[in-house]
Design a protein around this motif. Structure first.
Motif, PDB file in Angstrom:
ATOM      1  N   HIS A  45       0.793  -1.245  -0.130  1.00 22.12           N
ATOM      2  CA  HIS A  45      -0.119   0.154   0.042  1.00 22.12           C
ATOM      3  C   HIS A  45       0.779   1.225  -0.158  1.00 22.12           C
ATOM      4  O   HIS A  45       2.040   1.209   0.516  1.00 22.12           O
ATOM      5  CB  HIS A  45      -0.916   0.113   0.948  1.00 22.12           C
ATOM      6  N   ILE A  46       0.252   2.484  -0.539  1.00 22.75           N
ATOM      7  CA  ILE A  46       1.016   3.634  -0.406  1.00 22.75           C
ATOM      8  C   ILE A  46       0.007   4.819   0.105  1.00 22.75           C
ATOM      9  O   ILE A  46      -1.192   4.978  -0.414  1.00 22.75           O
ATOM     10  CB  ILE A  46       1.447   4.000  -2.011  1.00 22.75           C
ATOM     11  N   ILE A  47       0.229   5.084   1.233  1.00 25.87           N
ATOM     12  CA  ILE A  47      -0.581   6.050   1.966  1.00 25.87           C
ATOM     13  C   ILE A  47       0.115   7.561   2.312  1.00 25.87           C
ATOM     14  O   ILE A  47       1.201   7.420   2.976  1.00 25.87           O
ATOM     15  CB  ILE A  47      -1.437   5.702   3.185  1.00 25.87           C
ATOM     16  N   ILE A  48      -0.305   8.696   1.539  1.00 29.40           N
ATOM     17  CA  ILE A  48       0.313   9.834   1.910  1.00 29.40           C
ATOM     18  C   ILE A  48      -0.638  10.847   2.657  1.00 29.40           C
ATOM     19  O   ILE A  48      -1.593  10.956   1.891  1.00 29.40           O
ATOM     20  CB  ILE A  48       1.106  10.607   0.474  1.00 29.40           C
ATOM     21  N   ASN A  49      -0.100  11.132   3.605  1.00 31.38           N
ATOM     22  CA  ASN A  49      -1.211  12.273   4.311  1.00 31.38           C
ATOM     23  C   ASN A  49      -2.586  12.011   4.233  1.00 31.38           C
ATOM     24  O   ASN A  49      -3.520  12.500   4.230  1.00 31.38           O
ATOM     25  CB  ASN A  49      -1.209  13.614   3.808  1.00 31.38           C
ATOM     26  N   ASP A  50      -2.772  10.647   4.866  1.00 26.80           N
ATOM     27  CA  ASP A  50      -4.208   9.830   4.918  1.00 26.80           C
ATOM     28  C   ASP A  50      -4.727   9.610   3.577  1.00 26.80           C
ATOM     29  O   ASP A  50      -5.958   9.095   3.612  1.00 26.80           O
ATOM     30  CB  ASP A  50      -5.048  10.666   5.850  1.00 26.80           C
ATOM     31  N   ARG A  51      -4.027   9.767   2.749  1.00 25.73           N
ATOM     32  CA  ARG A  51      -4.922   9.437   1.278  1.00 25.73           C
ATOM     33  C   ARG A  51      -4.069   8.360   0.641  1.00 25.73           C
ATOM     34  O   ARG A  51      -2.913   8.306   0.535  1.00 25.73           O
ATOM     35  CB  ARG A  51      -4.362  10.815   0.369  1.00 25.73           C
ATOM     36  N   CYS A  52      -5.276   7.228   0.394  1.00 17.94           N
ATOM     37  CA  CYS A  52      -4.508   6.074  -0.138  1.00 17.94           C
ATOM     38  C   CYS A  52      -4.334   6.096  -1.706  1.00 17.94           C
ATOM     39  O   CYS A  52      -5.472   6.467  -2.297  1.00 17.94           O
ATOM     40  CB  CYS A  52      -5.388   4.864   0.392  1.00 17.94           C
ATOM     41  N   VAL A  53      -3.121   6.011  -2.335  1.00 18.08           N
ATOM     42  CA  VAL A  53      -3.346   5.983  -3.657  1.00 18.08           C
ATOM     43  C   VAL A  53      -2.862   4.715  -4.435  1.00 18.08           C
ATOM     44  O   VAL A  53      -3.113   4.556  -5.385  1.00 18.08           O
ATOM     45  CB  VAL A  53      -2.071   6.939  -4.335  1.00 18.08           C
ATOM     46  N   TYR A  54      -2.577   3.514  -3.490  1.00 23.13           N
ATOM     47  CA  TYR A  54      -2.455   2.394  -3.821  1.00 23.13           C
ATOM     48  C   TYR A  54      -2.574   1.452  -2.649  1.00 23.13           C
ATOM     49  O   TYR A  54      -2.054   1.418  -1.518  1.00 23.13           O
ATOM     50  CB  TYR A  54      -1.029   1.941  -4.431  1.00 23.13           C
TER      51      TYR A  54
END
Ligand SMILES: Nc1ncnc2c1ncn2[C@@H]1O[C@H](COP(=O)(O)OP(=O)(O)OP(=O)(O)O)[C@@H](O)[C@H]1O
Length: 237
Positions: free
Chosen positions: A54-63
């Motif tokens: 998974h890839i989560i940046i600033n609580d936003r999941c992009v993958y």
């Protein structure tokens, strides 16, 4: 906040990176040539799809492989600055800067053109074409263009590698300023200890596709293991 868990098997190379950090600021991604740095950045950018994780940046999941989420690169809103700037040669600096910005809805823009021009000291360059810029100026424009997409994350893959020492020293203070003035997490690939010492708050050390160490810059720098790795890299530079 950065929360990544990446697994990818190439024919003869395996990448396994798991890292989570609540901070913003600049995180250096460090490792010998072929350790997997660009592969990791490309997976985060969405240019390469991991096998799982998974890839989560600033609580936003992009993958998220489990949840079948895979947001396209252009929809992730991650700025990407490459080694050689990659500006549009036929456009002025101003048009290069605003190119990506125009694709972002006005109510989602949190960085203004004046702010970027000021931060990166671009006002005297706005009407020039890239061919009339020095290497350092080109990289400043490339950074400005990435910032004007109001990114949630800035990915920088050896952005100063093509510059000589004088140009590096010209651009480094601007990169440092980005991290302090704007609340954007930055992942910064480099082989240069000078750059790390000057700008990185945290360091991730990659070796053979795996994360071997992660932590505050001064803690990582004082590890014996790290000395080994920097010795090897010093030979390359
Ligand atoms: N598309 C691909 N197909 C097969 N193997 C790949 C692919 N992309 C990367 N690799 C493998 O991943 C390894 C790591 O490459 P990567 O470019 O990520 O390393 P790096 O740490 O960025 O290197 P450098 O510092 O030299 O740029 C390479 O040795 C290569 O074997």
């Amino acid at each position: 906040m950065i929360d990544i868990n990446l697994a990818k098997q190439y024919k003869e190379f395996e990448i396994k990176v798991r890292y989570s950090c609540p901070d913003i600021g600049i995180t250096a991604l460090l490792g010998r040539s072929g350790s997997g740095k660009t592969s990791v950045i490309n997976m985060i950018a969405g240019l390469t799809r991991p096998d799982n994780g998974h890839i989560i940046i600033n609580d936003r999941c992009v993958y998220d492989s489990g949840k079948k989420i895979h947001i396209a690169p252009e929809k992730r809103r991650f700025g990407y600055v490459f080694q050689e700037g990659r500006l549009f040669p036929h456009l002025s600096v101003m048009s290069n800067l605003t190119y990506g910005m125009k694709l972002v809805p006005v109510d989602e823009r949190y960085i203004e053109i004046d702010q970027v021009v000021d931060l990166l000291d671009l006002s005297s360059l706005l009407n020039r074409r890239p061919a009339k810029l020095s290497g350092g100026e080109k990289q400043r424009v490339a950074m400005g263009r990435a910032l004007l997409t109001s990114p949630y994350l800035l990915l920088m893959d050896e952005p100063l590698a093509s510059l000589d020492e004088a140009r590096k020293n010209e651009v480094l203070p601007f990169i440092k300023r980005l991290s302090t003035n704007l609340s954007i997490p930055v992942l910064y690939v480099t082989h240069s200890m000078d750059e790390i010492l000057m700008i990185a708050k945290k360091i991730l050390v990659l070796s053979h596709g795996s994360l071997k160490a992660a932590g505050k810059t001064r803690d990582i720098l004082s590890m014996d293991y790290f000395q080994e790795i920097t010795g090897a890299m010093a030979l390359k530079n």
